[in-house]
Design an enzyme around this catalytic site. Structure first.
Site, PDB file in Angstrom:
ATOM      1  N   GLU A  70      42.723  15.543  18.644  1.00 31.03           N
ATOM      2  CA  GLU A  70      41.571  14.724  18.233  1.00 31.03           C
ATOM      3  C   GLU A  70      40.512  14.680  19.325  1.00 31.03           C
ATOM      4  OE1 GLU A  70      42.496  11.096  16.275  1.00 31.03           O
ATOM      5  OE2 GLU A  70      43.401  12.266  14.672  1.00 31.03           O
ATOM      6  N   CYS A  76      49.696  14.885   4.534  1.00 29.02           N
ATOM      7  CA  CYS A  76      50.109  14.230   5.780  1.00 29.02           C
ATOM      8  C   CYS A  76      51.625  14.332   5.812  1.00 29.02           C
ATOM      9  CB  CYS A  76      49.674  12.762   5.747  1.00 29.02           C
ATOM     10  SG  CYS A  76      50.321  11.766   7.100  1.00 29.02           S
ATOM     11  N   ASP A  89      45.152  11.959   3.644  1.00 27.86           N
ATOM     12  CA  ASP A  89      45.836  12.089   4.938  1.00 27.86           C
ATOM     13  C   ASP A  89      45.591  10.802   5.710  1.00 27.86           C
ATOM     14  OD1 ASP A  89      47.134  13.244   7.219  1.00 27.86           O
ATOM     15  OD2 ASP A  89      45.181  13.687   8.084  1.00 27.86           O
ATOM     16  N   SER A  90      46.354  10.611   6.767  1.00 24.69           N
ATOM     17  CA  SER A  90      46.133   9.466   7.630  1.00 24.69           C
ATOM     18  C   SER A  90      44.758   9.534   8.300  1.00 24.69           C
ATOM     19  CB  SER A  90      47.221   9.412   8.703  1.00 24.69           C
ATOM     20  OG  SER A  90      47.216  10.618   9.434  1.00 24.69           O
ATOM     21  N   CYS A  92      52.950  18.857  11.086  1.00 27.76           N
ATOM     22  CA  CYS A  92      51.927  17.814  11.204  1.00 27.76           C
ATOM     23  C   CYS A  92      50.614  18.483  10.834  1.00 27.76           C
ATOM     24  CB  CYS A  92      51.868  17.289  12.637  1.00 27.76           C
ATOM     25  SG  CYS A  92      50.477  16.177  12.937  1.00 27.76           S
ATOM     26  N   HIS A 123      47.711  18.112  11.782  1.00 31.10           N
ATOM     27  CA  HIS A 123      46.797  18.437  12.882  1.00 31.10           C
ATOM     28  C   HIS A 123      47.143  19.791  13.541  1.00 31.10           C
ATOM     29  CE1 HIS A 123      45.626  14.243  12.749  1.00 31.10           C
ATOM     30  NE2 HIS A 123      44.899  14.332  13.843  1.00 31.10           N
TER      31      HIS A 123
HETATM   32  N1  DGL Z   1      48.576  13.351   9.554  1.00 30.36           N
HETATM   33  C1  DGL Z   1      49.735  13.035  10.326  1.00 30.36           C
HETATM   34  C2  DGL Z   1      50.879  13.963   9.959  1.00 30.36           C
HETATM   35  O1  DGL Z   1      50.694  15.030   9.408  1.00 30.36           O
HETATM   36  C3  DGL Z   1      49.468  13.142  11.811  1.00 30.36           C
HETATM   37  C4  DGL Z   1      48.586  12.063  12.362  1.00 30.36           C
HETATM   38  C5  DGL Z   1      49.208  10.681  12.310  1.00 30.36           C
HETATM   39  O2  DGL Z   1      50.119  10.354  13.076  1.00 30.36           O
HETATM   40  O3  DGL Z   1      48.756   9.937  11.466  1.00 30.36           O
HETATM   41  O4  DGL Z   1      52.002  13.611  10.240  1.00 30.36           O
END
Ligand code: DGL
Length: 276
Positions: free
Chosen positions: A162, A83, A20-21, A194, A196
């Site tokens: 976050e 992600c 993931d990011s 997303c 998150h």
């Molecule tokens: N993990 C990213 C997503 O699911 C969200 C956080 C980001 O912008 O990197 O799109």
């Protein structure tokens, strides 16, 4: 947090590689641990370069290739792009170039949304990268062209999550601002597009009301992984418990504790694997 980790990957059994990011993809890792407790999972969160949600397709693809390569070095038998932004913009490039199966989070969310909607109007929320890519819109229309998709980019939600403001008046106001136009358009199903957002389910559910079905891409992705492992005969043998090994590309970890608490997930020792 440990110093740079040079552990090699050649151990059997082979893990499921998840990236993931940043930390948000732990929602997917958590769902995988619950559903597939015998599997070993190697997770990399690109905390050095998060967020991806406002970056270009070329950059997201380059980062995704780099993280996938690191997971292949770990011996990954399958890669999960946990992600939505990377799934939207890099999945097909990874699928056509990597030697193991690659799954994203969008197809499984689209399938669940189409199955859930009664009104035929589905809302999708995500980062700008995800929403502007049109990936959910295309995936849902490919499954059922009669389903209308109303998508909204919600760039303020990731920083609020976050920060750990999961139950907070400011977050509630932002949620209201983003969701109200979608509710006005008659959605009965809302895709949390997303990784998150499952952490914000409480606030989203309470504003949307009980009539709106929330589709959590983490849970649906885990089900897709389970089906793929068994169809390819690469599930872990039932002997021995699986594990979760979490690596980050930058040691900043405040959000890690937020996610651990919200998910009830013990990530244990965290490894540092710098990139670029
Ligand atoms: N993990 C990213 C997503 O699911 C969200 C956080 C980001 O912008 O990197 O799109």
């Amino acid at each position: 947090m440990q110093l740079p980790d040079s552990q090699s990957s050649q151990q059997a059994p082979r893990p499921i590689g998840v990236f993931d990011s940043g930390i948000g993809g732990l929602t997917v890792a958590g769902a995988l641990r619950r559903l597939l407790p015998a599997e070993h999972i190697s997770y990399i969160g690109d905390t050095a370069r998060v967020p991806y949600g406002g970056k270009s397709a070329a950059t997201i693809e380059r980062y995704s290739r780099e993280l996938s390569r690191m997971l292949l070095d770990d011996g990954a038998k399958l890669i999960v792009v946990a992600c939505n932004s990377a799934s939207a913009l890099a999945l097909s490039a990874l699928q056509s170039s990597l030697e193991v199966p690659v799954l994203g989070v969008i197809q499984s969310g689209a399938v669940a949304a189409v199955a859930a909607t009664r009104s035929g109007c589905v809302g999708v929320i995500g980062t700008r990268a995800t929403v502007n890519s049109g990936a959910y819109q295309q995936a849902i229309r490919a499954l059922n062209p009669d389903v209308r998709v109303e998508a909204a980019a919600c760039p303020l939600l990731v920083p609020l999550i976050e920060e750990g403001w999961l139950e907070d008046a400011v977050t509630e106001a932002v949620v209201a601002r983003y969701l109200e136009p979608l509710l006005q358009k008659g959605i009965d199903t809302l895709v949390l597009g997303c990784t998150h957002y499952p952490l914000l389910q409480g606030a989203l559910k309470s504003y949307a009301g009980s009539g709106i079905i929330l589709v959590d891409s983490a849970k649906n992705c885990a089900l897709e992984v389970q089906a793929l492992l068994s169809s390819r005969g690469i599930s872990s043998s039932a002997e021995g418990a699986g594990s979760l090994r979490v690596s980050l590309t930058d040691p900043s970890s405040a959000f890690l504790r937020v996610a651990e608490n919200a998910l009830g997930l013990d990530v244990g020792e965290v490894h540092l694997r710098p990139v670029g």
